[in-house]
Scaffold this motif. Structure first.
Motif, short mmCIF file in Angstrom:
data_model
loop_
_atom_site.label_atom_id
_atom_site.label_comp_id
_atom_site.label_asym_id
_atom_site.label_seq_id
_atom_site.Cartn_x
_atom_site.Cartn_y
_atom_site.Cartn_z
N GLU A 1 65.19 22.64 -3.69
CA GLU A 1 65.19 24.03 -3.23
C GLU A 1 66.28 24.25 -2.19
O GLU A 1 67.00 25.25 -2.23
CB GLU A 1 63.81 24.39 -2.66
CG GLU A 1 63.73 25.80 -2.11
CD GLU A 1 62.42 26.05 -1.39
OE1 GLU A 1 62.28 27.13 -0.81
OE2 GLU A 1 61.55 25.15 -1.42
N SER A 2 66.40 23.31 -1.26
CA SER A 2 67.43 23.44 -0.23
C SER A 2 68.83 23.40 -0.85
O SER A 2 69.70 24.21 -0.50
CB SER A 2 67.27 22.30 0.78
OG SER A 2 68.29 22.36 1.76
N LEU B 24 74.02 34.26 -13.26
CA LEU B 24 74.17 32.94 -12.65
C LEU B 24 72.91 32.45 -11.95
O LEU B 24 72.68 31.24 -11.87
CB LEU B 24 75.32 32.97 -11.63
CG LEU B 24 76.74 33.05 -12.22
CD1 LEU B 24 77.76 33.10 -11.11
CD2 LEU B 24 77.00 31.85 -13.13
N MET B 25 72.12 33.35 -11.42
CA MET B 25 70.94 32.92 -10.67
C MET B 25 69.99 32.07 -11.52
O MET B 25 69.61 30.96 -11.13
CB MET B 25 70.21 34.13 -10.09
CG MET B 25 70.75 34.58 -8.76
SD MET B 25 70.52 33.35 -7.45
CE MET B 25 68.74 33.36 -7.33
N PRO B 26 69.54 32.53 -12.72
CA PRO B 26 68.67 31.66 -13.53
C PRO B 26 69.33 30.35 -13.91
O PRO B 26 68.68 29.30 -13.93
CB PRO B 26 68.37 32.53 -14.77
CG PRO B 26 68.60 33.93 -14.34
CD PRO B 26 69.71 33.86 -13.34
N LYS B 27 70.62 30.39 -14.19
CA LYS B 27 71.31 29.15 -14.58
C LYS B 27 71.36 28.17 -13.41
O LYS B 27 71.14 26.96 -13.58
CB LYS B 27 72.72 29.47 -15.06
CG LYS B 27 72.76 30.29 -16.34
CD LYS B 27 74.17 30.63 -16.75
CE LYS B 27 74.18 31.45 -18.04
NZ LYS B 27 75.55 31.83 -18.44
N THR B 28 71.67 28.70 -12.23
CA THR B 28 71.75 27.83 -11.06
C THR B 28 70.39 27.21 -10.73
O THR B 28 70.28 26.01 -10.48
CB THR B 28 72.27 28.63 -9.86
OG1 THR B 28 73.53 29.21 -10.20
CG2 THR B 28 72.44 27.73 -8.65
N ILE B 29 69.38 28.05 -10.73
CA ILE B 29 68.03 27.55 -10.42
C ILE B 29 67.58 26.55 -11.48
O ILE B 29 66.99 25.51 -11.18
CB ILE B 29 67.05 28.72 -10.32
CG1 ILE B 29 67.41 29.60 -9.11
CG2 ILE B 29 65.62 28.23 -10.21
CD1 ILE B 29 66.59 30.87 -9.00
N MET B 30 67.88 26.84 -12.72
CA MET B 30 67.48 25.96 -13.81
C MET B 30 68.15 24.59 -13.66
O MET B 30 67.51 23.55 -13.83
CB MET B 30 67.86 26.59 -15.15
CG MET B 30 67.20 25.95 -16.34
SD MET B 30 65.45 26.32 -16.39
CE MET B 30 64.93 25.17 -17.67
N HIS B 31 69.43 24.60 -13.32
CA HIS B 31 70.16 23.34 -13.24
C HIS B 31 69.78 22.55 -11.99
O HIS B 31 69.48 21.35 -12.06
CB HIS B 31 71.66 23.61 -13.24
CG HIS B 31 72.49 22.37 -13.05
ND1 HIS B 31 72.55 21.36 -13.99
CD2 HIS B 31 73.27 21.98 -12.00
CE1 HIS B 31 73.34 20.40 -13.54
NE2 HIS B 31 73.78 20.75 -12.34
N LEU B 32 69.81 23.20 -10.84
CA LEU B 32 69.65 22.47 -9.58
C LEU B 32 68.20 22.21 -9.22
O LEU B 32 67.93 21.26 -8.48
CB LEU B 32 70.32 23.25 -8.44
CG LEU B 32 71.85 23.36 -8.54
CD1 LEU B 32 72.38 24.19 -7.39
CD2 LEU B 32 72.48 21.97 -8.53
N MET B 33 67.27 23.02 -9.72
CA MET B 33 65.87 22.83 -9.33
C MET B 33 65.03 22.30 -10.49
O MET B 33 64.52 21.18 -10.45
CB MET B 33 65.28 24.15 -8.80
CG MET B 33 65.82 24.58 -7.46
SD MET B 33 64.97 26.05 -6.82
CE MET B 33 63.31 25.43 -6.61
N ILE B 34 64.93 23.10 -11.53
CA ILE B 34 63.96 22.78 -12.59
C ILE B 34 64.36 21.51 -13.34
O ILE B 34 63.57 20.57 -13.48
CB ILE B 34 63.81 23.96 -13.55
CG1 ILE B 34 63.31 25.21 -12.77
CG2 ILE B 34 62.87 23.64 -14.68
CD1 ILE B 34 63.25 26.46 -13.59
N ASN B 35 65.62 21.46 -13.81
CA ASN B 35 66.05 20.26 -14.54
C ASN B 35 66.07 19.03 -13.64
O ASN B 35 65.77 17.92 -14.09
CB ASN B 35 67.43 20.49 -15.15
CG ASN B 35 67.38 21.47 -16.30
OD1 ASN B 35 66.31 21.75 -16.83
ND2 ASN B 35 68.52 22.01 -16.68
N SER B 36 66.42 19.23 -12.38
CA SER B 36 66.43 18.09 -11.46
C SER B 36 65.03 17.54 -11.25
O SER B 36 64.84 16.32 -11.21
CB SER B 36 67.03 18.52 -10.11
OG SER B 36 68.39 18.87 -10.27
N VAL B 37 64.05 18.42 -11.11
CA VAL B 37 62.68 17.95 -10.94
C VAL B 37 62.19 17.25 -12.19
O VAL B 37 61.52 16.21 -12.13
CB VAL B 37 61.76 19.14 -10.57
CG1 VAL B 37 60.30 18.70 -10.55
CG2 VAL B 37 62.14 19.70 -9.21
#
Length: 1510
Positions: free
Chosen positions: A1093-1094, A1362-1375
């Motif tokens: 998240e950070s 870009l917002m959904p893509k960024t969140i998807m890549h950095l948060m959801i896929n990372s988790v």
């Protein structure tokens, strides 16, 4: 006569052995074998120079023989003085060095470590049976003490399980080496009277200086056999039991022949331990004429023929033995998954073994012939193997039959003797000529079916299938006149699908419906047996019994043919096909009801029990009502079922009916009730004695006592005390002066002589109040009675004295009110012995006068004099029997009179009820068992403390967590939540509904934006007057707008983070069995989410900073300065669009050519087309363009236009509540709302037929409304910006949703339709901008405004993408990657893996409950089978004319019919007070209070009171 001990106590008794040796005399007792049998093992472990202690020598010659061969240091001890004196005297001269002492082996006087060996011949066996082995342990302790290091304890024993276990465990604990020798019997030895059938073992235990670190356990066969090492005591004991069983079998075969014994022996592979051969012994009958040389032979069954009737059935083997004509024939079958070279190799393997199975009297050197068919081993090839959850392991194999053809078989390995299905195989190139195929057949088959094979669906392998198909001829199938007549077939049991596929392919106009319980069988049939379902051949998976019951219950469907071809998994019943439940009378009756007028029932019946076969055929051919076994037979079965389920918290769920006794005062009701219990426990007397309902719950138990609900802690074993307690409890509420109360007394009686059911003793019907009774006593008593008898589950005993007028019986009148068909009413006539002389009730009891559907039963109860004289019920029943047998009017029907017959009648009602409930109850238990089977199997093999198991479980749990999390996010889960959004769906909603909504909320209003642009331009010019529009003002405003995006973006990241945490928490909840693992996993994953998240927050802020760093005015979508004038001119178009939108709205807007003429200028046409394109662009309208040419009325120019047929699509539908409508105008109501691009409409319901209102969306805004204090709903309001009324007299419309999610969805939908939040002004609808005095400045403001609007549209589009893509890549896929790849390593890094897998107490309890419940369900299903086969159903008697029973006074006064009584039960209005209603009254006020806190619920008329058990 035999002198062997008759009991275990004698075995270890000194007195017994004194008598034994005195009777035995000088004859030596060598029951465990003499020196010749034991010398081999004794010389191996005892040296001649060893000092040997012989424990319990007896009068055996073993010591003497050892002494004679050189063992000179023998010390013999025995507890018997007689035997010591005798043995000393006998050896004094010949063997002076052989000493005998009278010594107790448990307390010897010898020094420690003074002997090198201890010899025990049978003493351990004798002492182990006394005092639970205490004496034997004491003796073994003494032996351990007196032996030195390296000494051996040599014990000759029969190795009974308790004895050998005691000794082996004793020496293993001491760390000694243990070896056991099994001594083989000599072939041909004559059996003696005192010889044992069990083999003799020699236990050798060696003492070491240091105890062995691990158990040293070995077993040898014979004196010098190769030792077999065992690691655990239980393994050694199991091997001993196998040798003992084999020895018993050999002894039985040596001494007798039995043609019906069917003894079977399985030979296993020496290395693998897998079964290799199955040997079945078949003897010829005693009278058979067998040639002298034909004593013994071995028949080897060819591979693939093991399941043939000739080899697998007892009758077949008898026929085979008779054909071979040998005294004893051993049938040897080879097993699957075993390799066999040739016939010679098989004979070589069997030769050393089969001589142990030789018949008695056969010479040892006689040759044994080997027999077979064809001289070869046959051919078999396994093509598939699998496991069914219902039927266990199975295999599909190809075999070559005795006719040379190839066949495919389905065999369940739990019963390898039964072929489940069989089909013939043919070559796939069947198109070639038959002659050519025959030439190549031998070569193909010999090569193991090398050519491709397919199933021949036109050939029926099973003879019973041929008969079943031939039975269709009875319907005329195949006849010319019936060629177009359809035939419907219901087949229970699929198997390989050969029978249904044959019917489908070769029977004209047939439709086959197959019922199959096992899904795995269906897959096997499709893959391996050519089964092809289609519209004429379909399969229904499920319980066939349940499906037939459902078809019969639903009605409307009849079948021309019903076939049962289903096997029975329970081989203990003696019936292989079908299961017993399929041939119960109730099931056969349902089958009959499902058959058409000339329908056929075809049953595959395989039953080896002739008696059972006869019973089944009698049920099928002529099902008759057989006598009920009675309560004495039903009690054990039902109670076994209830006991099996009670331990695991399951309910029997059979819901046995209540039995209510109804009648007038002193009619004998209580006496009838007491007869069911067999004890005196009810108050007796004249007048009204029963003044409160008594609910008597009979419960079967091993002990007999009573228990009241109002004093649960006290048990009453004295039934007189129960009677006194009933009287005292009655007086407590009603007083002592004849008052009554509807509050029941609940009494439970536990007794081994009752069935679990409920009896109700009701107050007697009276008409005249006495004592403290109210004036309406008659109506109150009727209310109480009707409360119980109106239940459909209540059997009514209408008790009427014989010395009263039956036509005026109040009991029968009340019964008819609630049971007009008479299906549950039984008339009971009491006091037959008190009728006037010369009168009788014969015509009534014969049901000729005043008939009832179930007739009458006469009983004779005890008189008050008999009760006062303590005449017990058994004597009263005997007197009743004598009365009916001796009375001239009743003796011809004495067998249908009396209390015992009444009990049998009620028992039959209970039996009928139980049997009706059994199929559904069985199906319920089977489904529960199926659900638990897999889990129970896992728990059965579960070892909690096994480190390997813990590691494996940890790995599996982490993998499952990763899979579950990914499924919730990606939306591919097996279990889809249909009630709420979860996981990825909620995140998707945040991306595409909440985020756009948050962006819209931050937009400034038009007035403020223009003012900011104005000030920016003027501040940039300063004191100078600018000639050009400054681009710095544009950048300033744009950057301010872009900076305002940070708030919504950060908020969206927080929302996604919370959803991820919620999703992870949901997935981790499945780890509740391991609390520490769950806690650590949750901590690690949530920490990872916070870190991502950070990172995501930093990246999003970076994206916004990137947008701020450079304003790209060369973007392809940016309007630019040169086009601003054109954009400014189109601002008027927006106004026109708004005007166009104010036209009269339609539910579905259809714009046609005539509407275009409404616009009188070219600008109007442009505005119209722009409006339509706007709708299409927003995705809420579709269009169809049509070219046309028009003359503009304003400028008289020709215009080529598109005529649009636009259909505005519905954006959203759903229920909402209009919450701000006043109570006087109808109050808050729910309506069905439909939102389109132009209007918001609402209807009465979802059928959308009655429209309430349609609200145009022009000039509408929405705002949030605070949730009310008393309201649980979420509210928002819609209002008009021009302060017009929105709906009728209301300035705003408050709409309420049930959840916050619904509220957010409606807001997003309204936003899509153009209804914005309150502080946002829609384009063209706001106030006009500030009027500037400088026209040039006004023009510059307008240009900057259009530029900002154009550029911010680009920014919004970019950010939304870009917002959904960024969140998807950095948060959801990372988790996801972290959980699947790194979580396990992080858990291992904690260094507490073992502690993490500590189970919770709840999980341990759950595992035990699952295993206990699984066992209980299996036992319950077995018991249900017993109930099904031991009871039968009797049909309901035909209706009779019961019009002679007058309706009750309430019904007569108001013209009520009996059907109205039923309506009252389900919620009718209360009747008039001065007439007793036929069902319990329902007062208008809330509750009717009873003394002591009881209440009668009045809001649910068809339910019992809370204080009455149902």
């Amino acid at each position: 006569m035999s002198l062997l001990p008759r009991s275990a106590e004698e075995f270890s008794s000194a007195e017994y052995w004194e008598k034994f040796f005195k009777k035995r005399g000088e004859r030596a007792f060598e029951w465990y074998g003499d020196y010749n049998k034991l010398c081999g093992v004794l010389h191996k472990y005892i040296k001649m120079q060893d000092k040997v202690l012989v424990v319990g020598c007896g009068n055996s010659e073993l010591s003497e023989q050892l002494y004679d061969v050189g063992f000179k240091h023998l010390t013999n001890i025995d507890i018997s003085e007689t035997v010591v004196a005798h043995m000393t005297q006998r050896n004094a001269v010949r063997r002076p060095g052989l000493t005998f002492h009278q010594v107790d082996a448990t307390q010897t006087p010898y020094d420690d470590s003074s002997y090198q060996a201890a010899l025990d011949k049978g003493t351990l066996d004798a002492m182990a049976s006394e005092q639970e082995g205490a004496l034997a342990r004491s003796m073994l302790d003494e032996v351990s003490r007196v032996l030195n290091v390296g000494g051996r304890y040599v014990c000759v024993t029969l190795a009974q399980e308790g004895v050998i276990k005691l000794a082996v465990e004793h020496f293993v604990q001491l760390g000694w080496a243990v070896r056991l020798h099994c001594l083989q019997e000599e072939r041909g030895r004559k059996e003696e009277e005192d010889s044992f059938a069990l083999p003799v073992f020699v236990l050798v235990c060696t003492k070491f200086r240091q105890p062995m670190p691990t158990p040293f356990l070995e077993l040898c066969i014979g004196d010098d056999g190769t030792p077999v090492r065992h690691t655990q005591v239980c393994e050694l004991l199991s091997a001993v039991r196998e040798y003992q069983a084999y020895s018993l079998l050999r002894k039985r075969l040596r001494t007798s022949t039995d043609p019906d014994s069917n003894l079977t022996l399985t030979l296993c592979h020496a290395k693998t331990g897998l079964p290799r051969y199955t040997l079945t012994v078949q003897d010829s009958p005693p009278g058979a004429k067998v040639p002298r040389p034909n004593q013994f032979a071995i028949f080897i069954v060819p591979r693939g023929s093991e399941t043939a009737w000739l080899y697998s059935s007892s009758e077949g083997r008898k026929q085979l033995a008779a054909s071979a004509n040998f005294r004893r024939l051993v049938v040897a079958a080879m097993h699957r998954n075993q390799e066999y070279t040739d016939m010679q190799a098989v004979q070589s393997e069997l030769s050393p073994v089969v001589m142990d199975l030789a018949p008695p009297g056969m010479l040892a050197n006689q040759q044994v012939p080997f027999l077979s068919v064809g001289g070869d081993l046959g051919w078999r090839e396994e093509v598939s193997r699998g496991v069914s959850q219902l039927s266990g392991e199975y295999c599909v194999e190809n075999v070559r039959g005795e006719d040379g053809e190839l066949y495919r078989r389905l065999v369940f390995l739990s019963n390898i003797a039964l072929v489940q299905s069989e089909s013939r195989l043919v070559s796939s190139n069947a198109a070639s000529s038959h002659k050519k195929k025959n030439k190549k057949k031998a070569k193909a088959t010999s090569a193991g079916a090398a050519a491709p094979l397919s199933v021949d669906s036109g050939f029926l392998c099973c003879a019973h299938h041929e008969v079943m198909v031939a039975g269709l001829a009875l319907l005329g199938v195949g006849m010319p006149q019936n060629k177009d007549v359809p035939v419907s077939v219901l087949l229970v049991g699929l198997g390989g699908g050969g029978l249904p596929q044959f019917l489908r392919d070769f029977v004209p106009n047939v439709t086959v419906e197959v019922l199959e319980l096992d899904p795995e069988v269906l897959e096997v049939a499709k893959e391996w047996f050519g089964f092809r379902p289609d519209e004429r051949l379909n399969v229904t998976l499920g319980d066939g019994l349940e499906h037939i019951c459902a078809l019969e219950r639903e009605g409307g469907r009849l079948f021309d043919v019903i076939m049962f071809d289903v096997d029975n998994k329970d081989s203990s019943l003696g019936m292989s096909c079908p299961p017993a439940a399929f041939v119960e009378i109730s099931m056969l009756q349902k089958v009959c009801n499902l058959l058409s007028h000339k329908g056929l029932f075809i049953l595959n019946l395989v039953c080896r029990d002739p008696t059972l076969r006869t019973k089944v055929l009698e049920r099928i051919v002529a099902p008759v009502a057989m006598g009920n076994p009675g309560m004495e037979d039903l009690i054990p079965l039902v109670n076994r079922l209830q006991d099996a389920l009670c331990d695991v918290g399951q309910s029997c769920s059979l819901h046995l009916p209540q039995i209510a006794v109804v009648g007038g005062q002193s009619a004998g009701k209580s006496s009838v009730l007491e007869n069911f219990v067999g004890r005196d426990f009810l108050p007796r007397g004249s007048g009204i004695v029963t003044r409160r309902p008594l609910i008597l719950q009979l419960l079967n138990s091993n002990t007999e006592y009573g228990e009241f609900l109002h004093c649960k802690e006290k048990k009453f074993t004295d039934f007189d005390a129960i009677c006194k307690e009933i009287e005292a409890e009655t007086r407590r509420l009603t007083g002592s002066n004849k008052g009554i109360s509807p509050v029941p007394i609940t009494l439970r009686i536990y007794s081994p002589n009752v069935l679990n059911l409920t009896l109700v003793d009701l107050p007697g019907i009276t008409k005249v109040p006495v004592g403290d009774q109210p004036a309406d006593i008659e109506y109150q008593i009727r209310d109480i009675i009707m409360h119980y008898i109106c239940k459909e589950n209540c059997i009514i005993l209408a008790v009427t004295p014989a010395n009263t007028d039956l036509a005026n019986s109040d009991a029968l009148k009340l019964a008819k009110d609630v049971d007009p068909q008479g299906q549950r009413t039984i008339g009971v006539i009491t006091k037959l012995d008190l009728m006037d002389e010369g009168t009788d009730a014969r015509e009534i009891l014969e049901n000729r006068l005043l008939p009832l559907r179930r007739g009458y039963i006469g009983v004779v109860n005890r008189s008050q004099k008999d009760i006062d004289g303590k005449k017990d019920i058994k004597a009263a029943l005997e007197s009743e029997k004598k009365f009916f047998l001796s009375h001239p009017a009743y003796k011809h029907m004495a067998d249908q009179m009396g209390t015992p017959y009444l009990q049998r009648t009620l028992n039959q009602q209970l039996t009928n009820h139980i049997r009706e409930k059994l199929p559904a109850f069985r199906s319920h238990l089977q489904s529960q068992l199926l659900v638990l089977s897999k889990e129970a199997e896992e728990y059965r093999q579960y070892i909690p403390d096994d480190p390997a198991r813990r590691t494996k479980t940890l790995l599996q749990l982490v993998q499952r967590l990763a899979v579950d999390f990914e499924k919730l996010i990606e939306g591919s889960g097996d279990k889809i939540d249909t009630a709420n959004l979860s996981g990825g769906a909620r995140i998707n909603k945040i991306f595409h509904e909440r985020f756009p909504y948050e962006l819209v909320k931050i937009e400034s209003d038009e007035r403020k934006l223009r003012r900011e642009i104005n000030y920016a331009i003027r501040n940039i010019h300063g004191v100078r007057t600018g000639l050009f529009t400054p681009d710095m003002a544009f950048e300033t405003i744009v950057k301010k707008q872009i900076s305002s995006l940070k708030g919504p973006c950060i908020k969206v990241i927080d929302m996604v983070s919370q959803e991820l945490i919620a999703t992870v928490t949901h997935c981790i909840s499945k780890l509740s069995s391991f609390p520490k693992l769950r806690e650590q996993t949750e901590t690690i994953v949530i920490t990872q989410i916070r870190e991502t998240e950070s990172k995501c927050r930093d990246q999003v802020l970076l994206l916004i900073d990137i947008q701020l760093a450079y304003i790209n005015t060369k973007h392809e979508d940016f309007v630019g300065f040169t086009n601003c004038q054109q954009v400014q001119s189109q601002s008027n178009v927006k106004t026109v669009v708004r005007i166009a939108g104010n036209q009269e709205p339609m539910s579905t807007l259809a714009y046609v050519a005539l509407q275009i003429i409404f616009f009188f200028t070219c600008n109007g046409l442009v505005a119209y087309v722009t409006h339509l394109l706007c709708l299409v662009h927003r995705g809420i309208a579709s269009y169809r363009p049509i070219f046309s040419v028009l003359l503009c009325p304003s400028c008289q120019c020709l215009i080529i236009v598109f005529l649009f047929l636009v259909i505005v699509q519905v954006i959203r539908k759903g229920w909402m509540t209009i919450s701000n409508i006043g109570i006087m105008k109808g109050g808050a109501k729910d309506y069905w709302f439909i939102l389109s691009a132009e209007s918001l409409s609402w209807y009465k319901d979802e059928e959308e037929k009655e429209k309430k209102y349609m609200l145009p969306l022009d000039n509408l805004k929405l705002r949030d409304v605070e949730k009310g204090f008393m309201s649980s709903k979420f509210v928002f309001a819609i209002f008009n910006t021009e302060l017009r009324n929105v709906y009728k007299d209301y300035k705003c419309l408050e709409l309420a949703c049930n959840t916050q999610e619904e509220l957010d969805s409606w807001k997003a939908s309204l936003l899509r339709a153009g209804v914005y939040p309150e502080r946002v002004t829609v384009e063209g609808q706001g106030s006009r901008p500030e009027n500037f005095t400088d026209p040039q400045l006004e023009r510059q403001v307008e240009i900057i405004r259009n530029l900002v609007d154009s550029y911010m549209n680009i920014i919004y589009k970019t950010i939304r993408d870009l917002m959904p893509k960024t969140i998807m890549h950095l948060m959801i896929n990372s988790v996801k990657e972290f959980i699947s790849a790194e979580l396990l390593a992080q858990l291992y890094a904690l260094g507490e893996c073992s502690a993490l897998m500590d189970e919770s107490p709840e999980q341990q309890q759950h595992r035990e409950e699952v295993l206990r419940k699984h066992a209980a369900l299996k036992e319950a299903l077995a018991i249900i089978g017993d109930i099904s086969t031991s009871t039968c159903t009797t049909p309901l008697p035909p209706p009779v004319d019961s019009s002679w029973i007058l309706p009750s006074r309430c019904s007569a006064a108001h013209g009520f019919t009996s059907s109205f009584s039923k309506n009252l039960v389900t919620g009718g209005k209360p009747g008039i007070r001065y007439h007793a209603p036929p069902v319990p009254r329902v007062p208008n006020s809330g509750h009717k209070a009873f003394p002591d806190g009881y209440q009668l619920l009045t809001s649910q008329q068809n339910r019992a009171t809370t204080s009455v058990p149902r």
